[in-house]
Design an enzyme around this catalytic site. Structure first.
Site, PDB file in Angstrom:
ATOM      1  CG  HIS A 149      -1.902   1.003   1.379  1.00 48.25           C
ATOM      2  ND1 HIS A 149      -1.630   2.280   1.813  1.00 48.25           N
ATOM      3  CD2 HIS A 149      -3.234   0.968   1.134  1.00 48.25           C
ATOM      4  CE1 HIS A 149      -2.758   2.988   1.832  1.00 48.25           C
ATOM      5  NE2 HIS A 149      -3.744   2.222   1.421  1.00 48.25           N
ATOM      6  CD  GLN A 158      -7.777  -3.878   3.852  1.00 52.91           C
ATOM      7  OE1 GLN A 158      -8.782  -4.501   4.204  1.00 52.91           O
ATOM      8  NE2 GLN A 158      -7.831  -2.627   3.421  1.00 52.91           N
TER       9      GLN A 158
HETATM   10  C1  LIG Z   1      -3.075  -2.649   3.383  1.00 51.32           C
HETATM   11  C2  LIG Z   1      -3.284  -1.254   3.849  1.00 51.32           C
HETATM   12  N1  LIG Z   1      -2.270  -0.612   4.424  1.00 51.32           N
HETATM   13  C3  LIG Z   1      -2.387   0.638   4.896  1.00 51.32           C
HETATM   14  C4  LIG Z   1      -3.575   1.311   4.791  1.00 51.32           C
HETATM   15  C5  LIG Z   1      -3.647   2.714   5.290  1.00 51.32           C
HETATM   16  O1  LIG Z   1      -4.511   2.837   6.362  1.00 51.32           O
HETATM   17  P1  LIG Z   1      -4.898   4.289   6.865  1.00 51.32           P
HETATM   18  O2  LIG Z   1      -5.464   5.015   5.689  1.00 51.32           O
HETATM   19  O3  LIG Z   1      -5.894   4.054   7.923  1.00 51.32           O
HETATM   20  O4  LIG Z   1      -3.643   4.925   7.355  1.00 51.32           O
HETATM   21  C6  LIG Z   1      -4.673   0.666   4.208  1.00 51.32           C
HETATM   22  C7  LIG Z   1      -6.005   1.304   4.070  1.00 51.32           C
HETATM   23  O5  LIG Z   1      -6.229   2.187   3.293  1.00 51.32           O
HETATM   24  C8  LIG Z   1      -4.514  -0.641   3.720  1.00 51.32           C
HETATM   25  O6  LIG Z   1      -5.524  -1.273   3.138  1.00 51.32           O
END
Ligand SMILES: Cc1ncc(COP(=O)(O)O)c(C=O)c1O
Ligand SMILES: Cc1ncc(COP(=O)(O)O)c(C=O)c1O
Lengths: 140, 425, 425, 140
Positions: free
Chosen positions: B141, B221
C-alpha cells in the site's frame, strides 16, 4: 435509479462508443495533453485555427479513460469547431455539464472537465499566457 | 442465485447493530445523511476502505463525552482519572487482542499511515544510510511504499521490491534473494488490500531476522478480518487502523517490541511524552507515552476498545470464516463471466475482497453505475498504483466484505455489474 | 460572595447543552462515568486542558457514523461523496473562522502538537542549520518548546527565548534584540496556558518578517476563547486543537500561508497525499491534502465544524468577554488571600485562566482536596516546566474557564481552597 | 466527601507537618535519591545497617514535595527500622497504602511509593544488584 443510469444517458454512451474527431492531426496550430491520474484518464487535443488565428477550424482528440472523460472530449471536439479562442476561454464547468446533458456527480466532475481544461491550457500556451506547463492535470 | 445461506456468524442480528445499513441512497450526494430522494436500500461493499460503526462503539463515544471527558495522565481530578484509566486500559485491550506483552508495546497513532511514518522517521532516518536496503513487496500500500521509498531517497538507502507471481502471491524465492545482509528493514503487507493475498508474514519475519533486519508488517487489512498474533508472527513492528475494524477514524496502532521501541528516539515532541524539560534539553517518558505527544486520541482509544470487544464477542476465527465464505462466493459469481478479470489468488485462498475489471467498462464508470444501483464499492488504484501499473490496469473495481455482508448483497453487486455490461455493450 | 451575576452570554441555556455538567463525582475513580457513590455536583474548571462537548457536536458524530460514514476523496459511491463533501467543507469552515483564504491553507492534524511537529519536520529539518536561530518565548508550551529545542539540536541551529517580565508579559525589547538576521523562525504562544498572558503576536510576526523569518503562533488557548484573524496577525503558521474548543479529541489545525505550504515538502507519506506513484518515485497532491496522509480524521473534522458553528452562534467576542469576566472575578477572589500567589498579569488583562499556589500546600495536594470538593482543576507544570522553574514553583494549581462556567463555581473553588488551607494550617 | 478529605486524614497531615527522622546522616551505610518530576517531589533516604549488614538500624530522609510523598517517607522511615533488607525488598504498593491508612487515588500512587522505591533502589545499589542508577523516578 435502479433501472438505468442517468449519468450515462444515450448521448454519452454513444460518444464513448463512437468518438467523433478521434485521432491526431498532421500539423495542428497547437496541441496539448492532460491526464487525471486517479482515473488514469488521458486526453490529447489537437487544434487547427483559421487564418485569423482566432477561430477554431478543426479539433481532434485522442486518449483513453472512462466514458465521462472520453465522451466529454468527443462532444467538445464538435462543439469547439467555429468557436473563437475567447469563447473557449470562457467555457466553464456549467457549460460542460450542459453539453453533456446530465448531472455529473461531484467525484466525476474532474473526468468531465479534463478535455476542456486541456483545450484551454493549450490555447494559453499558444498565446504565451502560461509557460512550462507540460501536462494538464485535473486531479483536485 | 443464492439459496438460503448459513453463515458462521449471526449476520442478521449483527446488522441490527449498524443503523447505517438500513439507510437508503440515490438522492442528492451533497446532503450528508439520508434525504428525501434516497430511495434504494444501501449495499455497502467498501469495507476495505473503511468499516461501518456499531451502536456499541458509538455509545462508547457518547458515554465518554457525556460521562467522563477529560484530558488524561496529568490530571488529579476524578474525570481525568477516569479518562486516564479508560485510555490506558484501551492500550491493554489492544495488547491482549494481538498478543503483545502489554501497553508498553502499543502506541496509538492517527492511522496505519502514521504508524509507518513514526518508524520511518524515528528509526529509519537515523538508522538507514548508503549501502543499506529496505525490502518491500510489489503489493505494498502507498502507506508503506511511498514512506520507505522517500525515506530511502533521503538517507541514500536502496529500496527493493519482492515480486509477485501470476496469481498475485509473493515470490518467496525472490524474497530470499533480495533480503541480504545489507537489509535493515523488511516491510510487508499482511493481507493485500488489492489482491486479497494473505502473505506468509511469519516466514518474511524469519528471513529478516536471519539477516539481523527488522520486519514491519502492515496489518491494516489483517487485524480486522482474522486472528493476529504478533508474537507467533515474530514481527518487530505491526500496524493497523481503528476505522477498518468497527472503530472510529483518527486512531491507528503501532505495535513494536518493547526493547526496540525503548531504544528508539522519540518521534513527535511535546507534552505528555517528556519526563523533564529545561530550556536547554529534555528527557523522555516511559513507553508507550514517549511516542504519544500532545493530547492523545482519547475518545478514539476508548472507542477502539469497544470495537475490539465487539469483534471478540463474535470471535475472530468466525469473522475470518465469514470473510472467506463471502470472498469465495463473490469470486465464483463474478468469474462466471468471461469479460471479468479478477486480480489475485483463487477464491478459496484470499482475504474478504475481490478487485476486478469488466472488459470495456472503466472501473470508475462501473462504480458510478453500481452506485446508481445503491451498491457501494471502491474504484481506483486502492493506493497501490505501482501494482496496478504492473497489472496493466489504471484502476480496478473492488468489492470488500465485512461481518454484516451477505451473499444476497453480492448477488445485487453481480446484477448491477451485469446492468453496466449491458449499458456498455 | 457573588450576587446575581449577569453574563455577556446565556450561561444557563448553554449549560443545558452539556450533559456532563450535570454529572456528580466523589466515588470510584476507576469506574468510567457516574456511578453509585458519586454524589457531589461537578464543578469543571479544567478547560485549559480540554473543554467539554455539547450535544450538537456529539450529534454530529453520531449522525456521521449512523448516516454517511465512509472513506473520503477517492470514492465514487454516495456515502463517500457525502463524507467527502462534509470533510472538505469542514476545512472551509475552519478557514472562514480564522479568516484564512480557503481550504488550501487548512491542514487537519491530530492536535496542536502535531501541527508544530509538521512544520518542524517538513520545514525545520530542511531549512535550519548552524548559524540559524529559532526564537521562542520563556512561556512556550512543551509542544513548541521541546519541538524547536530538539529540531535545533538536530540541525545545529540555536534556540533563544524571549524573557518575561515580573508580571509575566513578554519583554518586547528583548524580543527585538533576540530576533535578528540569523533568525529563521519566531515561535510564540498567543495566550499562555499558565500565565494567562495575551501576547502581542501581531508585533512578533512583524518583527519576524523584518528579518525575513517565519512566525509560528500557537493558538491552542486563543482560538477557543477569542476572535482570531490570522491575516490581521499576519502569522505564517498558526495552530490549535479541536478538543479545547468544544470539539473532539484527535484533531488539530495547522494554518499556513498558501505559498509557504506550497513550497514545503510533505511530512507524512502514504495514501491520499500523493498524485502519482511508481516503484521509483512519487509526486504530491494539491494543498491541503499533500499534508494529510492516510485516512484522515473524518469524524473529527466534521465534529469540529459543528463546534465552530456552536461557538459562532454565541459569538467569539461574547466568549472572550465571558472569559475575561470570570478571569477577573477569580483573580480578585483568590488574591484577596495573602497566602495565595497568582502567576501572570493582573485580573483585568488576562485570558480565562488563573494559575496559583497557596503557601504551605503543594499544588497536587490542593488539587486532590479540591477534587474531594468536586472541583476539577489542573495541578502540575501545565507543560511549561522551564517556566515553572523560572517562577520558582515545581507545580501550580490552575483553574481555567469556559462558556458554561459561572462565578458561583468560582466561589466553590475559593471555598474549597479555603478548606485545604485549614487542613494544612 | 465534601466535608473533609479522606486522603489527608490526621496521620498523613501530622507526618507531613512534623516529619519523623527528617535530616541527613553523617555516615550512612547507603544513601539514595529519587524524584517524581511531574510533582516536583524529591526524596533522599539515608540508611544505617546493623553489623549483620542485613538489618536496618536507622533511617533518615530529606526532601521536598507534596504531602503524600513526604508523609509516606516519614512513616516509612519509622517502619523500616528493624526490618531486614529482604523485607524491604518485598514491600509492595499495597503495603504502602496500608501503612498510609487511606485510599490513594491512582494518579497519586507514584507520590505515595516514591520513598519506598528510593529505599529499595538504594538497597539494590548497595548489593550491586543494579548499577548506573543515579536517581530513582516514579513517573509512570
Ligand atoms: C493494506 C493497507 N495498508 C495501509 C492502509 C492505510 O490505512 P490508513 O489510511 O488508515 O492509514 C490501508 C487502508 O487504506 C490498507 O488497506
Ligand atoms: C498553549 C498550548 N499550546 C499547545 C498545547 C498542546 O495542545 P495539544 O495537546 O492538543 O496538542 C496546549 C494544550 O495543552 C496549550 O495550552
Amino acid at each position: 435509479m435502479g433501472l438505468g443510469s442517468d449519468m450515462y444517458r444515450q448521448q454519452i454512451l454513444d460518444h464513448y462508443k463512437s468518438p467523433r474527431n478521434y485521432g491526431e492531426m498532421e500539423d495542428p496550430t497547437f496541441t496539448h495533453v492532460g491526464e487525471n491520474p486517479s482515473c488514469g484518464d488521458t486526453i490529447k487535443i489537437d487544434v487547427q485555427l483559421d487564418d485569423d488565428e482566432e477561430t477554431i477550424e478543426y479539433v481532434t482528440f485522442s486518449g483513453d479513460g472512462c466514458a465521462i472523460s472520453q465522451a466529454s472530449a468527443s462532444m467538445l471536439s464538435e462543439r469547439l469547431q467555429g468557436m473563437s479562442l475567447d469563447e473557449l476561454h470562457d467555457l466553464d464547468t456549467d457549460d460542460i455539464t450542459e453539453m453533456l446533458g446530465v448531472t455529473i456527480s461531484p467525484m466525476r466532475v474532474k473526468c468531465a472537465v479534463l478535455a476542456r481544461q486541456v483545450a484551454q491550457d493549450g490555447a494559453k500556451l499558444y498565446h504565451g499566457d502560461v509557460e512550462d506547463l507540460d501536462i494538464t492535470k485535473t486531479e483536485d | 442465485m443464492s439459496t438460503q445461506q448459513t453463515y458462521p456468524i449471526d449476520v442478521e442480528s449483527i446488522r441490527q447493530d449498524f443503523p447505517i445499513l438500513s439507510r437508503k441512497v440515490g438522492g442528492d450526494v451533497t446532503v450528508a445523511g439520508e434525504s428525501e430522494n434516497d430511495t434504494e436500500p444501501l449495499v455497502y461493499l467498501d469495507n476495505g476502505a473503511t468499516s461501518q460503526t456499531p451502536t456499541q462503539v458509538v455509545d462508547a463515544i457518547v458515554d465518554y463525552y457525556y460521562g467522563y471527558n477529560a484530558n488524561v495522565h496529568r490530571g488529579i481530578h476524578q474525570l481525568s482519572q477516569e479518562a486516564s484509566v479508560a485510555y490506558e486500559e484501551a492500550h491493554d485491550r489492544v495488547a491482549a487482542f494481538i498478543n503483545a506483552n502489554g501497553r508498553e508495546e502499543i502506541v496509538f497513532t492517527k492511522n496505519t499511515t502514521e504508524a509507518m511514518n513514526l518508524v520511518a522517521y524515528a528509526w529509519g532516518l537515523e538508522a538507514l544510510g548508503p549501502g543499506d536496503s529496505v525490502v518491500a513487496t510489489e503489493m505494498e500500500h502507498h502507506a508503506s511504499l511511498v514512506t520507505w521509498q522517500q525515506i530511502c531517497k533521503r538517507t541514500g538507502a536502496e529500496i527493493r521490491y519482492i515480486q509477485i507471481d501470476d496469481e498475485g502471491r509473493l515470490d518467496m524465492d525472490h524474497a530470499a534473494e533480495l533480503i541480504d545482509d545489507s537489509t535493515r528493514m523488511v516491510s510487508a503487507v499482511h493481507v493485500s488490500n488489492t489482491l486479497g493475498t494473505v502473505n506468509p508474514v511469519g516466514d518474511l519475519c524469519d528471513l529478516a531476522h536471519e539477516h539481523d533486519a527488522f520486519a514491519f508488517i502492515d496489518g491494516a487489512q489483517a487485524v480486522p478480518t482474522r486472528p493476529v498474533d504478533v508474537k507467533a508472527i515474530d514481527a518487530d513492528f505491526y500496524a493497523f487502523s481503528g476505522h477498518k475494524m468497527l472503530g472510529p477514524t483518527g486512531i491507528g496502532v503501532l505495535y513494536g517490541k518493547e526493547e526496540i521501541l525503548e531504544a528508539m528516539n522519540p518521534y513527535l515532541y511535546g507534552g505528555e511524552m517528556i519526563r523533564s524539560v529545561t530550556y536547554e534539553d529534555s528527557t523522555w517518558e516511559d513507553l508507550p507515552w514517549k511516542f504519544e505527544a500532545g493530547t492523545p486520541v482519547i475518545e478514539q482509544g476508548i472507542a477502539l476498545h469497544a470495537a475490539i470487544d465487539y469483534l471478540d464477542d463474535i470471535g475472530m476465527e468466525n469473522v475470518q470464516k465469514h470473510e472467506e465464505l463471502l470472498a469465495e462466493y463473490a469470486y465464483d459469481e463474478l468469474s462466471a463471466y468471461d469479460d471479468v478479470t479478477i486480480y489475485g489468488p483463487p477464491g478459496d485462498d484470499r482475504g474478504g475482497l475481490v478487485a476486478f475489471n469488466v472488459d470495456g467498462v472503466h472501473a470508475h464508470d462501473l462504480s458510478s453505475i453500481l452506485n446508481d444501483y445503491a451498491v457501494a464499492i471502491r474504484a481506483g488504484d486502492h493506493c497501490t498504483q505501482p501494482l496496478h501499473d504492473k497489472l496493466g490496469a489504471p484502476a480496478s473495481a473492488r468489492a470488500s466484505f465485512y461481518i454484516y455482508n451477505t451473499t444476497d448483497e453480492i448477488d445485487r453487486l453481480v446484477e448491477a455489474v451485469d446492468a453496466a455490461r449491458q449499458l456498455f455493450a
